[in-house]
Design a protein around this motif. Structure first.
Motif, PDB file in Angstrom:
ATOM      1  N   MET A   1       0.715  -1.173   0.052  1.00 13.06           N
ATOM      2  CA  MET A   1      -0.118   0.038  -0.007  1.00 13.06           C
ATOM      3  C   MET A   1       0.809   1.184   0.161  1.00 13.06           C
ATOM      4  SD  MET A   1      -3.137   0.785  -0.231  1.00 13.06           S
ATOM      5  CE  MET A   1      -3.923   2.262  -0.154  1.00 13.06           C
ATOM      6  N   GLU A   2       2.083   1.300   0.644  1.00 11.19           N
ATOM      7  CA  GLU A   2       2.810   2.352   0.751  1.00 11.19           C
ATOM      8  C   GLU A   2       3.432   2.593  -0.490  1.00 11.19           C
ATOM      9  OE1 GLU A   2       2.968   0.094   2.701  1.00 11.19           O
ATOM     10  OE2 GLU A   2       3.187   0.291   4.794  1.00 11.19           O
ATOM     11  N   GLN A   3       3.820   1.548  -1.409  1.00 12.96           N
ATOM     12  CA  GLN A   3       4.226   1.798  -2.640  1.00 12.96           C
ATOM     13  C   GLN A   3       3.287   2.360  -3.428  1.00 12.96           C
ATOM     14  OE1 GLN A   3       7.710   0.463  -3.510  1.00 12.96           O
ATOM     15  NE2 GLN A   3       6.937   2.048  -5.163  1.00 12.96           N
ATOM     16  N   ILE A   4       2.209   1.929  -3.527  1.00 10.79           N
ATOM     17  CA  ILE A   4       1.164   2.412  -4.307  1.00 10.79           C
ATOM     18  C   ILE A   4       0.871   4.051  -4.190  1.00 10.79           C
ATOM     19  CG2 ILE A   4      -1.361   2.385  -4.816  1.00 10.79           C
ATOM     20  CD1 ILE A   4      -1.286  -0.436  -4.179  1.00 10.79           C
ATOM     21  N   LEU A   5       0.976   4.287  -2.681  1.00  6.46           N
ATOM     22  CA  LEU A   5       0.948   5.656  -2.386  1.00  6.46           C
ATOM     23  C   LEU A   5       1.912   6.377  -2.894  1.00  6.46           C
ATOM     24  CD1 LEU A   5      -0.710   5.683   1.190  1.00  6.46           C
ATOM     25  CD2 LEU A   5      -1.853   6.428  -0.975  1.00  6.46           C
ATOM     26  N   ALA A   6       3.372   5.936  -2.715  1.00  6.05           N
ATOM     27  CA  ALA A   6       4.390   6.801  -2.999  1.00  6.05           C
ATOM     28  C   ALA A   6       4.575   6.895  -4.699  1.00  6.05           C
ATOM     29  CB  ALA A   6       5.575   5.884  -2.828  1.00  6.05           C
ATOM     30  N   ASN A   7       4.270   5.786  -5.486  1.00 11.51           N
ATOM     31  CA  ASN A   7       4.167   6.063  -6.985  1.00 11.51           C
ATOM     32  C   ASN A   7       2.917   6.975  -7.333  1.00 11.51           C
ATOM     33  OD1 ASN A   7       5.885   3.761  -6.998  1.00 11.51           O
ATOM     34  ND2 ASN A   7       4.313   2.402  -7.630  1.00 11.51           N
ATOM     35  N   GLY A   8       1.706   7.007  -6.606  1.00 11.35           N
ATOM     36  CA  GLY A   8       0.546   7.999  -7.020  1.00 11.35           C
ATOM     37  C   GLY A   8       1.191   9.201  -6.761  1.00 11.35           C
ATOM     38  N   LEU A   9       1.805   9.459  -5.635  1.00 12.13           N
ATOM     39  CA  LEU A   9       2.501  10.931  -5.214  1.00 12.13           C
ATOM     40  C   LEU A   9       3.189  11.643  -6.342  1.00 12.13           C
ATOM     41  CD1 LEU A   9       2.828  10.937  -1.459  1.00 12.13           C
ATOM     42  CD2 LEU A   9       1.051  12.336  -2.765  1.00 12.13           C
ATOM     43  N   TYR A  10       4.347  10.648  -6.703  1.00  7.44           N
ATOM     44  CA  TYR A  10       5.328  10.871  -7.601  1.00  7.44           C
ATOM     45  C   TYR A  10       4.721  11.303  -8.899  1.00  7.44           C
ATOM     46  CZ  TYR A  10       8.670   9.953 -11.337  1.00  7.44           C
ATOM     47  OH  TYR A  10       9.416  10.100 -12.505  1.00  7.44           O
ATOM     48  N   LEU A  11       3.733  10.383  -9.287  1.00  3.70           N
ATOM     49  CA  LEU A  11       2.892  10.496 -10.715  1.00  3.70           C
ATOM     50  C   LEU A  11       2.097  11.813 -10.580  1.00  3.70           C
ATOM     51  CD1 LEU A  11       1.379   7.024 -11.823  1.00  3.70           C
ATOM     52  CD2 LEU A  11       3.052   8.372 -12.932  1.00  3.70           C
ATOM     53  N   GLY A  12       1.634  12.027  -9.341  1.00  2.00           N
ATOM     54  CA  GLY A  12       0.582  13.254  -9.123  1.00  2.00           C
ATOM     55  C   GLY A  12       1.366  14.567  -9.442  1.00  2.00           C
ATOM     56  N   ALA A  13       2.685  14.423  -8.831  1.00  2.00           N
ATOM     57  CA  ALA A  13       3.357  15.739  -8.747  1.00  2.00           C
ATOM     58  C   ALA A  13       3.677  16.091 -10.188  1.00  2.00           C
ATOM     59  CB  ALA A  13       4.732  15.733  -8.093  1.00  2.00           C
ATOM     60  N   GLN A  14       4.184  15.211 -11.272  1.00  2.00           N
ATOM     61  CA  GLN A  14       4.690  15.587 -12.395  1.00  2.00           C
ATOM     62  C   GLN A  14       3.282  15.691 -13.321  1.00  2.00           C
ATOM     63  OE1 GLN A  14       5.408  12.088 -15.004  1.00  2.00           O
ATOM     64  NE2 GLN A  14       6.285  11.236 -13.310  1.00  2.00           N
ATOM     65  N   TYR A  15       2.370  15.055 -12.864  1.00  2.00           N
ATOM     66  CA  TYR A  15       1.103  15.399 -13.877  1.00  2.00           C
ATOM     67  C   TYR A  15       0.370  16.794 -13.514  1.00  2.00           C
ATOM     68  CZ  TYR A  15       0.744  10.535 -15.441  1.00  2.00           C
ATOM     69  OH  TYR A  15       0.686   9.312 -15.627  1.00  2.00           O
ATOM     70  N   ALA A  16       0.565  16.966 -12.114  1.00  2.00           N
ATOM     71  CA  ALA A  16      -0.047  18.410 -11.936  1.00  2.00           C
ATOM     72  C   ALA A  16       0.616  19.541 -12.478  1.00  2.00           C
ATOM     73  CB  ALA A  16      -0.016  18.781 -10.202  1.00  2.00           C
ATOM     74  N   LEU A  17       1.927  19.158 -12.577  1.00  2.00           N
ATOM     75  CA  LEU A  17       2.915  20.362 -13.100  1.00  2.00           C
ATOM     76  C   LEU A  17       2.511  20.603 -14.674  1.00  2.00           C
ATOM     77  CD1 LEU A  17       5.042  22.400 -12.286  1.00  2.00           C
ATOM     78  CD2 LEU A  17       6.855  20.627 -12.806  1.00  2.00           C
ATOM     79  N   ILE A  18       2.243  19.310 -15.396  1.00  2.00           N
ATOM     80  CA  ILE A  18       2.080  19.385 -16.687  1.00  2.00           C
ATOM     81  C   ILE A  18       0.694  20.028 -16.692  1.00  2.00           C
ATOM     82  CG2 ILE A  18       1.230  18.033 -18.678  1.00  2.00           C
ATOM     83  CD1 ILE A  18       3.172  15.750 -17.768  1.00  2.00           C
ATOM     84  N   ALA A  19      -0.269  19.860 -16.133  1.00  2.00           N
ATOM     85  CA  ALA A  19      -1.829  20.487 -16.278  1.00  2.00           C
ATOM     86  C   ALA A  19      -1.842  21.907 -15.875  1.00  2.00           C
ATOM     87  CB  ALA A  19      -2.621  19.705 -15.135  1.00  2.00           C
ATOM     88  N   LEU A  20      -0.651  22.437 -14.769  1.00  2.00           N
ATOM     89  CA  LEU A  20      -0.603  23.803 -14.546  1.00  2.00           C
ATOM     90  C   LEU A  20      -0.693  24.897 -15.766  1.00  2.00           C
ATOM     91  CD1 LEU A  20       1.150  24.276 -11.186  1.00  2.00           C
ATOM     92  CD2 LEU A  20      -1.111  24.886 -11.567  1.00  2.00           C
ATOM     93  N   GLY A  21       0.270  24.559 -16.581  1.00  2.00           N
ATOM     94  CA  GLY A  21       0.450  25.258 -17.868  1.00  2.00           C
ATOM     95  C   GLY A  21      -0.591  25.283 -18.708  1.00  2.00           C
ATOM     96  N   LEU A  22      -1.354  24.222 -18.757  1.00  2.00           N
ATOM     97  CA  LEU A  22      -2.515  23.986 -19.927  1.00  2.00           C
ATOM     98  C   LEU A  22      -3.622  24.990 -18.896  1.00  2.00           C
ATOM     99  CD1 LEU A  22      -3.685  22.510 -22.442  1.00  2.00           C
ATOM    100  CD2 LEU A  22      -4.544  20.988 -20.807  1.00  2.00           C
ATOM    101  N   THR A  23      -3.920  24.787 -17.997  1.00  2.00           N
ATOM    102  CA  THR A  23      -4.966  25.422 -17.295  1.00  2.00           C
ATOM    103  C   THR A  23      -4.756  26.929 -17.224  1.00  2.00           C
ATOM    104  OG1 THR A  23      -6.715  25.016 -15.827  1.00  2.00           O
ATOM    105  CG2 THR A  23      -4.569  25.498 -14.883  1.00  2.00           C
ATOM    106  N   LEU A  24      -3.517  27.467 -17.114  1.00  2.00           N
ATOM    107  CA  LEU A  24      -3.192  28.639 -16.981  1.00  2.00           C
ATOM    108  C   LEU A  24      -3.667  29.411 -18.359  1.00  2.00           C
ATOM    109  CD1 LEU A  24      -1.809  31.079 -15.725  1.00  2.00           C
ATOM    110  CD2 LEU A  24       0.445  30.412 -16.591  1.00  2.00           C
TER     111      LEU A  24
END
Lengths: 395, 289
Positions: B1-24
């Motif tokens: 479970m810890e691994q799933i959360l860690a993978n999700g946080l890592y993916l989420g951080a990069q995805y959020a940064l990609i989405a920020l530019g688009l939404t701006l």
């Protein structure tokens, strides 16, 4: 007056230059060979290496006076069409080749494209050389497709057997992209491994081709602790990332694939983590490559700035087409004559050292000779270069 | 479970940064930038060229990616989007222009950088192994932290600087902002440049982990659109939430559903359809736009 003279001289000079260029172009008749494959998008590397191999070889032939067919020297012109890995576009490309009067086409690169163009090729008298593995393309009544490489159901068992005997591999896992080619390669690989007595610990995990993080994809596979992880039908773009993720998750077993890879891409994407990775190549290593192969690599590099190791296999299709037509010049416009020649055709393999031959094979797999004989060279990657693990022959 | 959360946080951080530019870009100009993924790929190739070809430090590559994409974004806004927006009142004009730019950039990337997958050496070696419960290479941790730092820096810029306040005013009401003295043309250009720069920065960051190839642009744009649909188009906090939610869904799906084949994105798309049926404006978007 002066103006009129200048105009006249210019017109004469232009006419003379056009005449000279025309004479230069008219020296040799032109033989057009087609290419229909993917040169854009994520799988662009597959088709681009095909197209560039053909263009390099054609330029080389033209520079040295043309290709001798029946006592006449022909310049070779490559006519290319990007099918964008879309079967509908592959059909359009093959129709374009037919309209241009082309009888020999290299490609398509993938299963569905190769299957889609079959009716167009058969109706228009086109022999085509796909890089796709479905047996029905090469088994009678189909007769116009010639497999341009070694299929995974031919190379896979040889690799697994070698690794069982030499590395004590007992448990194997498969991972494939969720696309027709990799999935069919996974299924046939898994069946071949079972037939050899290997235990399949995982063969259901798949991934999207646009995956950027393979850690969650590979985690459940690594937990099954296989001795060998097979990356079925993996593209050169995904291979380094899969290897890297597997190693970073602590996997210490062997990793292999039955597709051709590029050493520079592996080195950049996975570095030393890719050491020991097993893949299939053509006359790719120093101990196998002839001087002509080395010159081909040199010319390709000069023409396009960088060589692609996939071309070690892709270099062959054009050579087979030209050498077979040279063996029976009637085949230039009559594909039935070409097919008849395929059964007995044999010529020296210019890209390999020793007495290797160009000949058509495939009787064991397809019941007829519908495959080019390229050496089954199994490589391991080590510190930025491929080393030959073993060499075998199909059929 | 810890691994799933860690993978999700890592993916989420990069995805959020990609989405920020688009939404701006969407919030400032009401433009759906279909070329966002191609800008991400271009940024990755710039970093690759600087680091792997020229042998310069990674940070130089990252700065080069940011600068090149910022300039590219500014030029695209001034010479392409601005005249089209001025002459056409129809939304599809800008959508067609964005799609055209995406195809154009694909062709330019193929010509400039070739068809091969590219990558640069790991910037940090070693793997964190916490009792086999979390296995995470240090370079991923570093990239995740850098992505979060960049998100924080972006929020601070939007919150506490004059340019940020002007862009927020533009996003809320273009006419009112103009009446209050905001230079609409200038801040539209800065906003577009900033959005493109963010795409380039993520490309530069991830070239060390995932590598880069010319086919990555389209799928990246699709994922970015999914994130802003989840979070609410044009809302900064929504893009961040959308990125982390998509990252977490992907991580959970790939682990829990792996035995059933590649159905993670099938499940994500199905959930998204149901979600949008009930909340078409996304989590944080306003129903009126």
């Amino acid at each position: 007056m002066l103006r009129r003279t200048v105009l006249k001289s210019t017109a004469l000079a232009a006419a003379a230059s056009f005449g000279m260029f025309g004479a230069a172009f008219a020296e040799n008749p032109v033989l057009k060979i087609g290419f229909v494959g993917v040169t854009s998008g994520p799988a662009a590397a597959w088709g681009t290496s095909n197209q560039r191999s053909m263009e390099t070889r054609a330029a080389w032939i033209n520079e040295t006076g043309g290709y001798d067919i029946g006592g006449t020297k022909y310049d070779i012109e490559i006519v290319s069409f990007d099918d964008q890995k879309d079967p509908k576009r592959a059909i359009a490309g093959m129709e374009q080749m037919a309209q241009a009067g082309i009888h020999y086409v290299v490609g398509p690169n993938v299963d569905d494209g190769a299957a889609a163009v079959r009716p167009v090729a058969e109706q228009n008298g086109i022999i085509y050389f796909p890089y796709a593995f479905p047996k029905e393309l090469y088994t009678a009544p189909a007769s116009n497709a010639v497999l341009g490489m070694v299929a995974n159901y031919q190379s896979g068992p040889a690799i697994y057997k070698y690794l069982m005997e030499n590395n004590g591999v007992k448990k194997v896992a498969f991972v494939a992209a969720n696309e027709s080619d990799p999935l069919s390669q996974r299924d046939s690989g898994s069946a071949a491994a079972k037939a050899l007595g290997l235990e399949i610990v995982s063969d259901t995990v798949t991934y999207q081709v646009d995956t950027t993080d393979f850690t969650p994809v590979l985690l459940p596979i690594i937990q099954t602790a296989p001795d060998l992880l097979v990356l079925s039908g993996v593209s050169p773009a995904n291979a380094p990332q899969l290897i890297r993720s597997a190693r970073e998750l602590g996997f210490t077993g062997l990793i292999s694939t039955e597709t051709a890879q590029d050493a520079a891409v592996l080195q950049e994407g996975a570095g030393e983590l890719a050491n020991g990775f097993i893949s299939v190549g053509g006359a790719s290593t120093a101990e196998l490559a002839s001087d002509q192969m080395k010159e081909f690599v040199d010319r390709y590099t000069k023409m396009f700035g960088e060589y692609n190791d996939e071309s070690n296999t892709k270099v062959y299709a054009l050579e087979y087409i030209l050498a077979t037509i040279a063996a029976n010049p009637a085949g230039m416009t009559d594909v039935e004559a070409f097919k008849a020649t395929m059964d007995t055709f044999e010529a020296p393999n210019p890209y390999m050292k020793g007495d290797a031959k160009l000949k058509y094979v495939g009787t064991t797999s397809f019941g007829q000779k519908r495959q080019v004989s390229v050496p089954l060279v199994v490589n391991t990657f080590n510190n930025g270069a491929f080393e030959t693990l073993f060499v075998a022959q199909v059929d | 479970m810890e691994q799933i959360l860690a993978n999700g946080l890592y993916l989420g951080a990069q995805y959020a940064l990609i989405a920020l530019g688009l939404t701006l870009i969407f919030s400032l100009m009401n433009v759906l930038n279909f070329a966002h993924g191609q800008m991400y790929v271009f940024g990755g190739f710039v970093t690759y060229t600087v680091v792997a070809q020229l042998g310069l430090p990674f940070i130089v590559g990252l700065v080069a990616s940011a600068l090149v994409l910022a300039v590219m974004g500014a030029l695209i806004e001034v010479f392409l989007f601005r005249p089209v927006i001025r002459k056409s009142k129809r939304d599809e004009s800008t959508m067609l222009l964005a799609a055209g730019i995406a195809f154009f950039l694909d062709a330019v990337i193929l010509l400039l950088f070739g068809e091969k997958q590219r990558g640069v050496p790991k910037i940090v070696g070693g793997v964190l192994n916490w009792d086999m419960r979390i296995i995470m290479p240090y370079d991923r941790i570093l990239i995740g932290v850098l992505a979060i730092a960049l998100i924080a820096g972006f929020i601070a810029l939007m919150q506490y600087t004059k340019a940020g306040r002007a862009m927020r005013a533009l996003a809320q009401d273009r006419v009112a902002a103009q009446l209050m003295g905001v230079d609409v043309d200038r801040y539209s250009m800065i906003g577009f440049a900033l959005g493109a720069m963010l795409a380039g920065l993520v490309g530069g960051l991830l070239v060390t982990i995932t590598g880069i190839n010319l086919g990555m642009g389209g799928p990246t744009s699709v994922k970015a659109f999914m994130m802003i649909m989840i979070g609410g188009a044009g809302v900064i906090s929504g893009a961040i939430a959308g990125g982390f939610i998509l990252g977490m869904m992907e991580s959970i799906g790939l682990t829990v559903l792996s035995a059933y084949g590649d159905i993670t994105y099938l499940a994500i798309f199905a959930s998204l359809m149901v979600f949008l049926a009930f909340r078409p404006q996304g989590l944080m978007g306003k129903p009126w736009g």
